[in-house]
Design a protein around this motif. Structure first.
Motif, mmCIF file in Angstrom:
data_model
loop_
_atom_site.group_PDB
_atom_site.id
_atom_site.type_symbol
_atom_site.label_atom_id
_atom_site.label_comp_id
_atom_site.label_asym_id
_atom_site.label_seq_id
_atom_site.Cartn_x
_atom_site.Cartn_y
_atom_site.Cartn_z
ATOM 1 N N GLY A 151 0.362 3.202 6.909
ATOM 2 C CA GLY A 151 -0.184 3.662 5.513
ATOM 3 C C GLY A 151 0.429 4.769 4.744
ATOM 4 N N LEU A 152 1.721 4.984 5.054
ATOM 5 C CA LEU A 152 2.530 5.852 4.185
ATOM 6 C C LEU A 152 2.927 5.413 3.031
ATOM 7 C CD1 LEU A 152 4.574 7.279 7.201
ATOM 8 C CD2 LEU A 152 2.417 8.059 6.474
ATOM 9 N N THR A 153 3.104 6.401 1.928
ATOM 10 C CA THR A 153 3.719 6.074 0.689
ATOM 11 C C THR A 153 5.344 6.059 0.863
ATOM 12 O OG1 THR A 153 3.797 8.130 -0.068
ATOM 13 C CG2 THR A 153 1.428 7.085 -0.463
ATOM 14 N N GLY B 143 0.644 -1.339 0.080
ATOM 15 C CA GLY B 143 -0.050 -0.137 -0.015
ATOM 16 C C GLY B 143 0.896 1.356 0.041
ATOM 17 N N ALA B 144 2.100 1.320 -0.341
ATOM 18 C CA ALA B 144 2.927 2.309 -0.349
ATOM 19 C C ALA B 144 3.188 2.975 -1.691
ATOM 20 C CB ALA B 144 4.240 1.831 0.250
ATOM 21 N N ALA B 145 2.513 2.481 -2.688
ATOM 22 C CA ALA B 145 2.865 2.993 -4.291
ATOM 23 C C ALA B 145 1.876 4.360 -4.210
ATOM 24 C CB ALA B 145 2.276 2.155 -5.079
ATOM 25 N N GLU B 146 2.583 5.311 -4.993
ATOM 26 C CA GLU B 146 1.929 6.772 -5.031
ATOM 27 C C GLU B 146 0.537 6.353 -6.057
ATOM 28 O OE1 GLU B 146 3.150 9.291 -3.400
ATOM 29 O OE2 GLU B 146 5.049 8.300 -2.850
ATOM 30 N N ALA C 183 10.120 8.140 2.834
ATOM 31 C CA ALA C 183 11.388 9.178 2.604
ATOM 32 C C ALA C 183 11.482 10.304 3.441
ATOM 33 C CB ALA C 183 11.630 9.335 1.199
ATOM 34 N N GLU C 184 10.384 11.197 3.242
ATOM 35 C CA GLU C 184 10.416 12.548 3.837
ATOM 36 C C GLU C 184 10.351 12.311 5.471
ATOM 37 O OE1 GLU C 184 6.724 14.271 2.536
ATOM 38 O OE2 GLU C 184 7.534 14.330 0.470
#
Ligand SMILES: [Zn+2]
Lengths: 260, 202
Positions: free
Chosen positions: B161-163, A16-19, B168-169
């Motif tokens: 739930g982070l992209t 669930g980490a793809a943009e 990275a940020e």
């Protein structure tokens, strides 16, 4: 996005980490590319396994009660919204339930299934099961019905009316494997105030009461208590008796001989 | 579970697919069995993501009732029910956090790290069937071989739930590093589990 791009992104996507935009492109690709789709399935499994790493806790037990109550309620509401035909499947439950514990293992019981009215559905087991499930059937009884229905070797015995001129008829289905069955009666003569139908086992040494039940429209289903099946069973029958049941059968309404 | 009746034993002997089949026929006992089998896992996953017991309970209710209402939303693939359920749960939980507009900015590497338990035999598994408990032991063992900086990032993605960009940020790492660590971590997890993955294909 081509295959190598997709492969690089699969794990992030599965986590669930793809943009968002990347995710859309990936989805478009796997919709047409079987190999990447298979890889994605793998990645999704690995990601799901990851959930196992957390500390496990039980929610409060009240949650189970809440959820089950809601589920039962919704099922009943669905039934109320169903067609009259389905409502006819309502089963009349034994009044003198005391005579019948739950449990018990093997032997005989009765099922009755929707003959005439349901003939259009008869060939479709799935349909049938769904209707049974939607009917207001006590869960334990419902399970009994399922067990019988699921058995490809279930047997059926007609129970004709005894009195001449009576249009009543019954049938039972029973499963040797499940050791269970259910009785059905149709177009039964109406009950007067304070009367019930009573089921009987007839064995070599006499007639044994097997529970009472009611019906307002002459159709009823009645699961028999297998544990009470007597040795040397020779027949089953139904009479009309005073509420509370009788010790000796009155006039037979339906009777089936079980002598082989 | 106290006072287990013979009937419950019979139901608990059915596999996931068989339970789902019965749920399609509105068999409440099957639904109950499924609930008991997976409630700890679903609840804990929700709790891990939303970090609020009441919200987590509501979500468990929603997730299970959705299965009850629309069992057909699970497409039968033998042995894959668990994967499906976990991913439904995780996605729902992450959506909840997003929709409540309090993205877990406070999700930091250290508490996430605390959640990971090295492969010590889990003492908190009474709720799991023996089979699930075995699987869990294997997975904890497999996770132990993943370097912590990779595991941490995977946790931020999956439970936070982070992209990748957001991770990275958050961590002040180059995006490329984050991507690489996710891939390597997941590869290692798969490699460690490959001999055990058969359970997925029972
Ligand atoms: Zn491809």
């Amino acid at each position: 996005m081509d295959c190598p791009d997709v492969r690089e992104l699969l794990d992030a996507y599965a986590l669930g980490a793809a943009e968002k935009r990347e995710a859309q492109q990936l989805e478009e690709h796997v919709a047409d590319c079987v190999r990447c789709w298979e890889e994605l399935t793998q990645a999704q499994q690995s990601a799901a396994l990851f959930a196992f790493s957390i500390t496990l806790q039980e929610p409060p037990t009240s949650l189970e009660r809440r959820i089950l109550a809601r589920a039962a309620q919704e099922r009943d509401a669905a039934l109320r919204g169903s067609t009259p035909l389905l409502r006819r499947l309502r089963i009349s439950w034994p009044v003198a339930a005391g005579a019948f514990g739950l449990a018990g293992a093997a032997a005989l019981a009765f099922t009755a299934f929707l003959q005439v009215q349901m003939s259009d559905l008869r060939d479709d087991r799935d349909n049938l099961m769904q209707q049974v499930a939607e009917a207001r059937v006590r869960l334990d009884d419902q399970n009994q019905i399922f067990n019988v229905l699921f058995d490809p070797n279930q047997q059926t015995k007609m129970m004709p009316a005894v009195a001449t001129g009576s249009s009543a008829w019954g049938e039972y289905h029973w499963s040797k494997t499940a050791g269970q069955g259910v009785l059905a009666c149709h177009d039964m003569p109406p009950l007067a105030e304070g009367e019930v139908y009573q089921a009987w086992f007839v064995a070599q040494d006499g007639q044994i009461p097997a529970g009472t039940f009611e019906s307002t429209d002459g159709d009823c289903w009645y699961p028999m208590e297998p544990a009470r099946t007597p040795v040397g069973l020779t027949g089953v029958g139904i009479t009309r008796e005073k509420r509370g049941g009788s010790n000796t059968p009155g006039e037979w309404l339906l009777f089936a001989s079980l002598r082989s | 579970m106290p006072d287990v009746s013979p009937e419950e034993i019979a139901y608990s002997g059915l596999d996931d697919e068989e339970l789902m089949e019965r749920i399609r026929y509105r068999d409440l006992k099957a639904f109950q069995a499924l609930y008991r089998r997976y409630t700890a896992l679903v609840y804990s996953t929700c709790l891990r993501v939303v970090r609020d017991p009441h919200i987590a309970e509501d979500m468990v209710q929603e997730i299970f009732l959705r299965i009850w209402r629309k069992p057909e939303s699970y497409v039968n693939q033998r042995g894959r029910f668990l994967t499906w359920l976990i991913s439904v749960t995780r996605n729902r939980a992450v959506d909840e956090v997003r929709s409540r507009n309090r993205r877990l900015r406070h999700e930091s590497a250290s508490p996430a790290e605390q959640d990971f338990q090295p492969p010590a035999p889990p003492a908190d598994d009474p709720a799991l069937s023996a089979e699930l408990a075995d699987q869990r032991r294997l997975i904890l063992g497999a996770l132990a071989v993943i370097p912590s900086e990779q595991r941490e990032i995977i946790q931020l993605a999956y439970f936070g739930g982070l992209t990748q960009q957001e991770i990275a940020e958050r961590l002040g790492q180059p995006l490329g590093t984050v991507k690489t660590r996710i891939r390597l971590g997941m590869q290692k997890l798969r490699a460690a589990l490959t001999p055990q993955l058969r359970w997925e294909d029972r």
